[in-house]
Design a protein around this motif. Structure first.
Motif, PDB file in Angstrom:
ATOM      1  N   LEU A 237      61.192  25.576  38.647  1.00  0.00           N
ATOM      2  CA  LEU A 237      60.894  27.018  39.085  1.00  0.00           C
ATOM      3  C   LEU A 237      59.952  27.479  38.153  1.00  0.00           C
ATOM      4  N   SER A 238      59.119  28.641  38.687  1.00  0.00           N
ATOM      5  CA  SER A 238      57.917  29.117  37.563  1.00  0.00           C
ATOM      6  C   SER A 238      58.425  30.783  37.465  1.00  0.00           C
TER       7      SER A 238
ATOM      8  N   ALA B 243      51.216  31.343  37.518  1.00  0.00           N
ATOM      9  CA  ALA B 243      52.299  30.613  37.730  1.00  0.00           C
ATOM     10  C   ALA B 243      52.469  29.489  36.555  1.00  0.00           C
TER      11      ALA B 243
ATOM     12  N   SER C  78      67.669  33.003  44.541  1.00  0.00           N
ATOM     13  CA  SER C  78      66.558  32.118  44.931  1.00  0.00           C
ATOM     14  C   SER C  78      66.809  31.356  46.148  1.00  0.00           C
TER      15      SER C  78
ATOM     16  N   ASN D  37      57.883  23.904  44.393  1.00  0.00           N
ATOM     17  CA  ASN D  37      56.928  23.707  45.411  1.00  0.00           C
ATOM     18  C   ASN D  37      57.653  22.939  46.377  1.00  0.00           C
TER      19      ASN D  37
ATOM     20  N   THR E 134      65.765  28.278  46.740  1.00  0.00           N
ATOM     21  CA  THR E 134      65.891  26.826  46.258  1.00  0.00           C
ATOM     22  C   THR E 134      66.827  26.106  47.221  1.00  0.00           C
TER      23      THR E 134
ATOM     24  N   THR F 273      57.392  38.054  37.727  1.00  0.00           N
ATOM     25  CA  THR F 273      58.230  37.485  38.806  1.00  0.00           C
ATOM     26  C   THR F 273      58.485  35.896  38.819  1.00  0.00           C
ATOM     27  N   THR F 274      59.684  35.572  39.564  1.00  0.00           N
ATOM     28  CA  THR F 274      59.797  34.289  39.699  1.00  0.00           C
ATOM     29  C   THR F 274      59.549  33.608  40.955  1.00  0.00           C
ATOM     30  N   SER F 275      59.360  32.232  41.029  1.00  0.00           N
ATOM     31  CA  SER F 275      59.288  31.451  42.292  1.00  0.00           C
ATOM     32  C   SER F 275      59.826  30.251  42.213  1.00  0.00           C
ATOM     33  N   GLN F 276      60.404  29.947  43.462  1.00  0.00           N
ATOM     34  CA  GLN F 276      61.079  28.558  43.697  1.00  0.00           C
ATOM     35  C   GLN F 276      60.225  27.232  43.427  1.00  0.00           C
TER      36      GLN F 276
END
Length: 281
Positions: free
Chosen positions: A29-30, A37, A92, A65, A94, A60-63
């Motif tokens: 995750l990022s 990112a 999330s 790719n 994910t 912020t966060t991201s799932q």
């Protein structure tokens, strides 16, 4: 027997050496600072992350790719079973992403497991999956065991600064201001996959003591057969001190230590501590 691949995401915060030695695949995750990112465990270290948020920056966060995962899965042999153990679907996407990928890649079977939590409790599930895989269990046997195990793992967290919970949408401004003024340190846990307050207690020390009291109520005797984990936010000395206290309380329990990495640290902030435990089968 089909090949079994064990996949988790980076919020399990398993050591790289463990993953390499046990053939555990990790989807990162990022965290996103000012539009850039950074994949946790690859592009940003835990110390660097906490140094950045100490200056006032909150990412912020991201799932993971999805494209990268699809590409990886497409290279696996026909009939491969993928046990995908993710952080909570309540914080999330994910887990849902693995369901989507399962429909996109037809020659493998993805078994998404929503840990309904994160960090070390999620890592407990991964380690159990590894143990069972190596013992010759089928994918469906592993899935059934993990679904049962995640219901008995206990985990509670205490944060040092309510501002991160507020900025992450977990507390209102009023709750954060009043809580800080009164030195409230909420004991947090996961309910229905989301981080929520369990009890509101004054002072950090008393909040940790409350978790220890709950452990006394649920852990039998000297702790034989139990695994106890302490999680810290880049403050290993705090975690080591707590492990010493718990080892005296439960001398026969197995103690482990881990860290709140960037993605979860975004929600909890510096100074947070978590305590988790369960009884091994």
């Amino acid at each position: 027997m089909s090949q079994i691949v064990i996949l988790t995401d980076s919020t399990a915060y398993l050591p790289t050496t463990y993953c390499e030695e046990n053939n555990v695949h990790v989807a990162p995750l990022s965290v996103i600072f000012d539009g850039d990112a950074y994949r946790e465990g690859l592009d940003i270290s835990v110390p660097d992350f906490y140094q950045r948020i100490q200056t006032g920056s909150l990412p912020t966060t991201s799932q993971p790719n999805i494209g990268d995962l699809v590409e990886s899965f497409e290279q696996l042999p026909q009939g491969t079973d993928i046990i995908g153990i993710t952080l909570s679907s309540g914080i999330s996407g994910t887990y849902q992403a693995l369901h989507t990928i399962n429909m996109m890649v037809e020659h493998v079977e993805v078994h998404p497991i929503d840990s309904r939590i994160s960090c070390m409790p999620q890592a407990f599930l991964v380690k159990e999956a590894v143990r069972m895989r190596d013992a010759g269990a089928t994918a469906l046997e592993i899935v059934a065991r993990l679904e049962a195990l995640k219901d008995v793992i206990r985990a509670y967290f205490v944060v040092d600064d309510l501002e991160h919970l507020h900025r992450g949408g977990r507390l209102s401004m009023t709750q954060a201001v009043v809580g800080s003024f009164l030195k409230i340190k909420p004991v947090l846990h996961f309910v229905d996959g989301k981080i929520v307050p369990f009890e509101k207690i004054r002072t950090f020390k008393r909040a940790v003591k409350r978790i220890e009291e709950m452990m006394d109520e649920t852990i039998q005797g000297t702790g034989a057969g139990y695994v106890i984990g302490v999680i810290h936010a880049e403050d290993s000395s705090k975690a080591e001190a707590e492990i010493a206290v718990l080892q005296e309380r439960f001398p026969d329990a197995r103690m482990e230590m881990s860290v709140f990495g960037p993605v979860i640290g975004t929600h909890l902030g510096p100074g947070a501590i978590g305590i988790t435990w369960y009884q091994e089968a």
